[in-house]
Design a protein around this motif. Structure first.
Motif, short mmCIF file in Angstrom:
data_model
loop_
_atom_site.label_atom_id
_atom_site.label_comp_id
_atom_site.label_asym_id
_atom_site.label_seq_id
_atom_site.Cartn_x
_atom_site.Cartn_y
_atom_site.Cartn_z
N LYS A 5 -64.32 -41.27 -22.45
CA LYS A 5 -64.91 -41.96 -21.31
C LYS A 5 -65.43 -41.04 -20.20
O LYS A 5 -66.55 -41.18 -19.76
CB LYS A 5 -63.83 -42.86 -20.71
N ILE A 6 -64.59 -40.14 -19.80
CA ILE A 6 -64.90 -39.40 -18.59
C ILE A 6 -66.06 -38.44 -18.76
O ILE A 6 -66.93 -38.34 -17.90
CB ILE A 6 -63.65 -38.64 -18.10
N PHE A 22 -59.75 -39.01 -21.74
CA PHE A 22 -60.33 -37.77 -21.22
C PHE A 22 -61.55 -37.34 -22.01
O PHE A 22 -62.62 -37.08 -21.47
CB PHE A 22 -59.29 -36.67 -21.24
N PHE A 72 -63.33 -42.80 -9.34
CA PHE A 72 -63.44 -43.32 -10.69
C PHE A 72 -62.08 -43.44 -11.38
O PHE A 72 -61.84 -44.32 -12.19
CB PHE A 72 -64.37 -42.40 -11.50
N PHE A 73 -61.21 -42.49 -11.04
CA PHE A 73 -59.90 -42.46 -11.70
C PHE A 73 -58.83 -43.29 -11.00
O PHE A 73 -57.78 -43.53 -11.56
CB PHE A 73 -59.40 -41.02 -11.77
N PHE A 103 -69.30 -40.12 -18.55
CA PHE A 103 -69.64 -40.49 -17.19
C PHE A 103 -70.58 -39.48 -16.53
O PHE A 103 -71.44 -39.85 -15.74
CB PHE A 103 -68.34 -40.61 -16.37
#
Lengths: 167, 167
Positions: free
Chosen positions: B161-162, B158, A165-166, B165
């Motif tokens: 978005k993440i 950070f 994802f990153f 997820f």
DNA sequence: CAATTCTTTCAATTATTATTGAAAGTTTTG
DNA sequence: CAAAACTTTCAATAATAATTGAAAGAATTG
């Protein structure tokens, strides 16, 4: 390098590394010993291999059991207790994270919450302090939340999907 | 709670927490003091506020500068050096991660690599050991890679978005 | 350039943390 | 139930880590 030499060096390495991270050196060494042992060991074995006292061996084995990194085993016809380490490194990481969260992060959050309420007249000084504390609260909560998520994710998801994802 | 009381408690809290994580208590306290100070402080100020010696204050201020958590400042007409802490908690987290990576994770990886080569005849014992070491290498590398990614991500990505997820 | 002011160093000391080992406790056995 | 086998506890000791403070070192000033 010989296998036995390598095992001994690993025990030293793990001990040094642990003590840098606030984990008792002996505890880390006992963990390393059990982690690299194919058979489960009794207190006597641990004492001899690491040249430590009975009390020290006993205390650290128990502590490793509290951390859920080591299990007790018994064999028919033998009264001694034997110990065996969890070998799945992903499990080990999850359990260490879980314990440190419970023992350290949660109390830290509690303390920060107490410090976030400050009496007295409003002032720039006070705003700055409460701002810093609440920034820290947010940081800690978010890192903590991330650790929760990671602990729930299984190894496959973690190592596969998320890293991609990153990228 | 009064502002000054709260600051003092924060200094204590940060000191205790730091020492649980292998960071010298005084260093953590100096950091907490500078972090919650609106103005930059000189060595004398740090010594007095924390009741520590000149040597101790000096050594820990320097160490905090090595970690890039504290900067030196000077004022015209004053020969003393003044110190000011980085206040952005996300920056602080990134810099601590970066330093621990450099000082501890990288040497650990080096050592594990050395232990992964074992002489002697193939055996179940040997397979088990080299298997455990390579599992650890993978774990460390992947956690390390995650820390890289997080350090490159900015706070918004950070925190926004993440985390979503995983929800 | 010598006096002053501030910073750094490091051997000695103090404080903290870990370890020992003998004694007490517990469980099992015959 | 008492002896044997093993485990746990904890006060004393040892090892490690942090701190002090005086002395040496640098930089600045007049």
């Amino acid at each position: 390098m010989e296998l036995e030499t390598a095992k001994q060096q690993f025990i030293q390495l793990w001990g040094n590394f642990g003590s840098q991270w606030g984990i008792n050196r002996s505890m880390a060494q006992v963990h390393a010993l059990l982690l690299t042992s194919t058979k489960s060991l009794c207190t006597e074995d641990v004492m001899e291999t690491l040249s430590i006292s009975r009390g020290n061996a006993n205390m650290n084995i128990r502590e490793l059991m509290n951390w859920n990194l080591v299990y007790k085993e018994t064999f028919p016809g033998d009264r001694r207790e034997y110990f065996r380490a969890e070998k799945d490194v992903w499990e080990i990481a999850k359990r260490i994270t879980k314990e440190r969260k419970r023992r350290e992060i949660e109390p830290l959050q509690q303390h920060l919450a107490e410090l976030s309420v400050v009496d007295g007249p409003d002032s720039e000084e006070k705003e700055a302090f409460t701002g810093t504390i609440s920034d820290l609260q947010r940081l800690v909560s978010r890192l903590d939340g991330l650790s929760d998520t990671l602990m729930k994710a299984d190894e496959h998801v973690f190592f596969g999907k998320i890293v991609q994802f990153f990228k």
